[in-house]
Scaffold this active site. Structure first.
Site, PDB file in Angstrom:
ATOM      1  N   HIS A   1       0.775  -1.161  -0.170  1.00  0.00           N
ATOM      2  CA  HIS A   1      -0.115  -0.178  -0.067  1.00  0.00           C
ATOM      3  C   HIS A   1       0.793   1.129  -0.064  1.00  0.00           C
ATOM      4  O   HIS A   1       0.248   2.147   0.092  1.00  0.00           O
ATOM      5  CB  HIS A   1      -0.846   0.108   1.186  1.00  0.00           C
ATOM      6  CG  HIS A   1      -0.353   0.305   2.391  1.00  0.00           C
ATOM      7  ND1 HIS A   1       0.521  -0.668   3.028  1.00  0.00           N
ATOM      8  CD2 HIS A   1      -0.120   1.434   3.264  1.00  0.00           C
ATOM      9  CE1 HIS A   1       0.917  -0.121   4.464  1.00  0.00           C
ATOM     10  NE2 HIS A   1       0.422   1.408   4.355  1.00  0.00           N
TER      11      HIS A   1
HETATM   12  C1  UD1 Z   1      -1.941   5.798   5.678  1.00  0.00           C
HETATM   13  C2  UD1 Z   1      -0.871   6.172   6.359  1.00  0.00           C
HETATM   14  C3  UD1 Z   1       0.022   5.122   6.429  1.00  0.00           C
HETATM   15  C4  UD1 Z   1      -0.411   3.679   6.947  1.00  0.00           C
HETATM   16  C5  UD1 Z   1      -1.773   3.340   6.174  1.00  0.00           C
HETATM   17  C6  UD1 Z   1      -2.322   2.128   6.671  1.00  0.00           C
HETATM   18  C7  UD1 Z   1      -0.422   8.526   6.499  1.00  0.00           C
HETATM   19  C8  UD1 Z   1       0.715   9.631   5.827  1.00  0.00           C
HETATM   20  N1  UD1 Z   1      -0.178   7.421   5.946  1.00  0.00           N
HETATM   21  O1  UD1 Z   1      -1.855   5.379   4.574  1.00  0.00           O
HETATM   22  O2  UD1 Z   1       1.293   5.472   7.149  1.00  0.00           O
HETATM   23  O3  UD1 Z   1       0.522   2.948   6.766  1.00  0.00           O
HETATM   24  O4  UD1 Z   1      -2.806   4.367   6.301  1.00  0.00           O
HETATM   25  O5  UD1 Z   1      -3.603   1.889   5.809  1.00  0.00           O
HETATM   26  O6  UD1 Z   1      -0.918   8.796   7.431  1.00  0.00           O
HETATM   27  N2  UD1 Z   1      -9.211   4.804   1.799  1.00  0.00           N
HETATM   28  C9  UD1 Z   1     -10.697   4.268   1.838  1.00  0.00           C
HETATM   29  N3  UD1 Z   1     -11.243   4.196   3.098  1.00  0.00           N
HETATM   30  C10 UD1 Z   1     -10.756   4.306   4.282  1.00  0.00           C
HETATM   31  C11 UD1 Z   1      -9.613   5.082   4.292  1.00  0.00           C
HETATM   32  C12 UD1 Z   1      -8.848   5.169   2.964  1.00  0.00           C
HETATM   33  O7  UD1 Z   1     -11.149   3.894   0.801  1.00  0.00           O
HETATM   34  O8  UD1 Z   1     -11.151   4.256   5.417  1.00  0.00           O
HETATM   35  C13 UD1 Z   1      -9.089   5.105   0.587  1.00  0.00           C
HETATM   36  C14 UD1 Z   1      -8.837   6.790   0.048  1.00  0.00           C
HETATM   37  O9  UD1 Z   1      -9.152   6.589  -1.121  1.00  0.00           O
HETATM   38  C15 UD1 Z   1      -7.562   7.433   0.295  1.00  0.00           C
HETATM   39  C16 UD1 Z   1      -6.773   6.167   0.299  1.00  0.00           C
HETATM   40  O10 UD1 Z   1      -7.560   5.008   0.418  1.00  0.00           O
HETATM   41  O11 UD1 Z   1      -7.410   8.331  -0.357  1.00  0.00           O
HETATM   42  C17 UD1 Z   1      -5.433   6.495   1.072  1.00  0.00           C
HETATM   43  O12 UD1 Z   1      -5.981   6.831   2.434  1.00  0.00           O
HETATM   44  P1  UD1 Z   1      -4.806   7.621   3.298  1.00  0.00           P
HETATM   45  O13 UD1 Z   1      -5.446   7.570   4.593  1.00  0.00           O
HETATM   46  O14 UD1 Z   1      -4.895   8.775   2.584  1.00  0.00           O
HETATM   47  O15 UD1 Z   1      -3.602   7.012   3.240  1.00  0.00           O
HETATM   48  P2  UD1 Z   1      -3.037   5.415   3.395  1.00  0.00           P
HETATM   49  O16 UD1 Z   1      -2.479   4.980   2.169  1.00  0.00           O
HETATM   50  O17 UD1 Z   1      -4.125   4.422   4.005  1.00  0.00           O
END
Ligand code: UD1
Length: 377
Positions: free
Chosen positions: A213
């Site tokens: 991820h």
């Molecule tokens: C975040 C953390 C990372 C951690 C990861 C675990 C930061 C900088 N990064 O990254 O350190 O390893 O979480 O998962 O804080 N999304 C969903 N549903 C959710 C959450 C996210 O669909 O409940 C999708 C959204 O489209 C979003 C993307 O996943 O844009 C990324 O989510 P985000 O929280 O921005 O970063 P992660 O890649 O999950």
């Protein structure tokens, strides 16, 4: 004796495993009153609610519901919404865990208001500033008043960055506390495979598991394509179970790589709950990952781990544990994989203080520290 109020912050999936044992150790504590604040950085059932249910974390007292966004949007939104909570609650300290955007955002709000910041999992360094979490770690540690570390090297990193030694405490790993508390409840991989109607090959023999991820791996077409092709090659030797993070799923779709997943040697799963993930890990022949938490959990379980990153901030998993860092180079990944198949891979040993009692140590030190007005006797 009046209780000291502590705002405990969580936001994203890897935070939940870290806060769970701290909430247990603080429950009914005579000197501490925890208030759980969820920023809402992660919000889906699979990324969020399932973990609260699996780990028995109490319902958050406050949910800031920030959701997704760019780094600046997400961090700023958490800050804007957290500030009035600090004003209203007037806590004695704010406790943050890990290295996600919610961690730095809430630490920054608290420190500007002269509220002491307590950081759990301080001092880890990948020395790779292209990684967003590295920025979050460095900045959070600089503005923290009490810093709890999971490995000795983390303390050395902090001292080198000018953090006072009396603020740093090596206590062990709260995520491994959670692993210990839940191992007996782990959902067997076989059940996960049966429920997913996996091909027979998954049910009858050894399997590998994979998670991906990190933006550096999934946000670039060439890197992601090459990794998926390498995994397809591994799948010819051993079937691979692959729970898909929402970020990864969306990149695979937008890059037009979905056909690479249509392969009977790969089992694509939705993001798993904690107890399912633990079962998948525990029963695996090996794990391939770019996650920080999985590197530590496989070390605690003695399962060989191949880390698909150029570096790690969790050095102890390589020096003492079962982890091997290989990056994204196909040849190196396949070499590490063949080594595990032929020799069983690194056995590793359990790092110091990864004994299931880190949260108790943290809570004892925190209570003493707060009772003594920000000092330890
Ligand atoms: C975040 C953390 C990372 C951690 C990861 C675990 C930061 C900088 N990064 O990254 O350190 O390893 O979480 O998962 O804080 N999304 C969903 N549903 C959710 C959450 C996210 O669909 O409940 C999708 C959204 O489209 C979003 C993307 O996943 O844009 C990324 O989510 P985000 O929280 O921005 O970063 P992660 O890649 O999950």
């Amino acid at each position: 004796m009046s209780k000291k109020k502590i705002l405990c912050v969580v936001g994203a999936r890897p935070n939940f495993m870290k806060i769970a044992p701290i909430m247990v150790a603080m429950k009914d504590h005579q000197a501490l009153q925890p208030i759980l604040v969820h920023t809402g950085q992660h919000y889906d059932n699979a990324m969020n609610h399932q973990f609260f249910a699996d780990l028995g974390i109490p319902e958050p007292d406050v949910n800031l519901e920030v959701g997704s966004g760019t780094h600046a949007e997400q961090t700023a939104e958490v800050m804007k919404r957290f500030e009035p909570v600090v004003d209203r609650e007037q806590p004695h300290a704010v406790l943050v865990v890990g290295d996600v955007n919610s961690t730095i955002a809430c630490a920054l709000v608290a420190s500007k208001k002269n509220v002491p910041v307590i950081h759990v999992e301080a001092g880890l360094r990948s020395f790779d500033r292209a990684m967003p979490e590295e920025i979050n770690r460095i900045l959070t540690d600089q503005i923290s008043d009490l810093l709890f570390t999971t490995e000795r090297l983390a303390g050395e990193n902090l001292l080198r960055e000018g953090i006072r030694g009396d603020r740093i405490h090596f206590v062990g790993n709260v995520m491994i506390d959670t692993l210990h508390h839940n191992l007996a409840r782990a959902i067997p991989a076989k059940r996960i495979f049966e429920e997913a109607h996996a091909p027979q090959r998954f049910l009858s023999g050894a399997y590998a598991a994979l998670t991906l991820h990190r933006p550096s791996n999934v946000d670039h077409l060439e890197t992601l394509q090459s990794l998926l092709e390498t995994i397809t090659m591994i799948g010819e030797r051993i079937p691979v179970a692959f729970p898909l993070h929402p970020r990864t799923r969306s990149r695979i779709e937008s890059f037009g790589l979905s056909a690479l997943l249509e392969n009977s040697n790969l089992l694509i799963l939705p993001p798993l709950g904690y107890l399912q993930m633990l079962g998948l890990m525990k029963d695996a022949k090996l794990f391939l990952t770019d996650s920080g938490g999985v590197q530590e959990e496989t070390t605690a379980l003695g399962i060989p781990c191949i880390t698909l990153r150029e570096n790690t901030e969790r050095t102890i998993t390589v020096d003492a544990g079962s982890n091997t860092i290989v990056g994204t180079d196909r040849k190196k990944i396949l070499e590490a994989f063949e080594d595990i198949l032929s020799s069983g891979g690194k056995a590793g040993k359990i790092p110091e203080y990864w004994d299931g009692h880190a949260a108790e140590r943290i809570v004892d030190l925190m209570a003493q520290w707060l009772q003594n007005g920000g000092r330890l006797a």
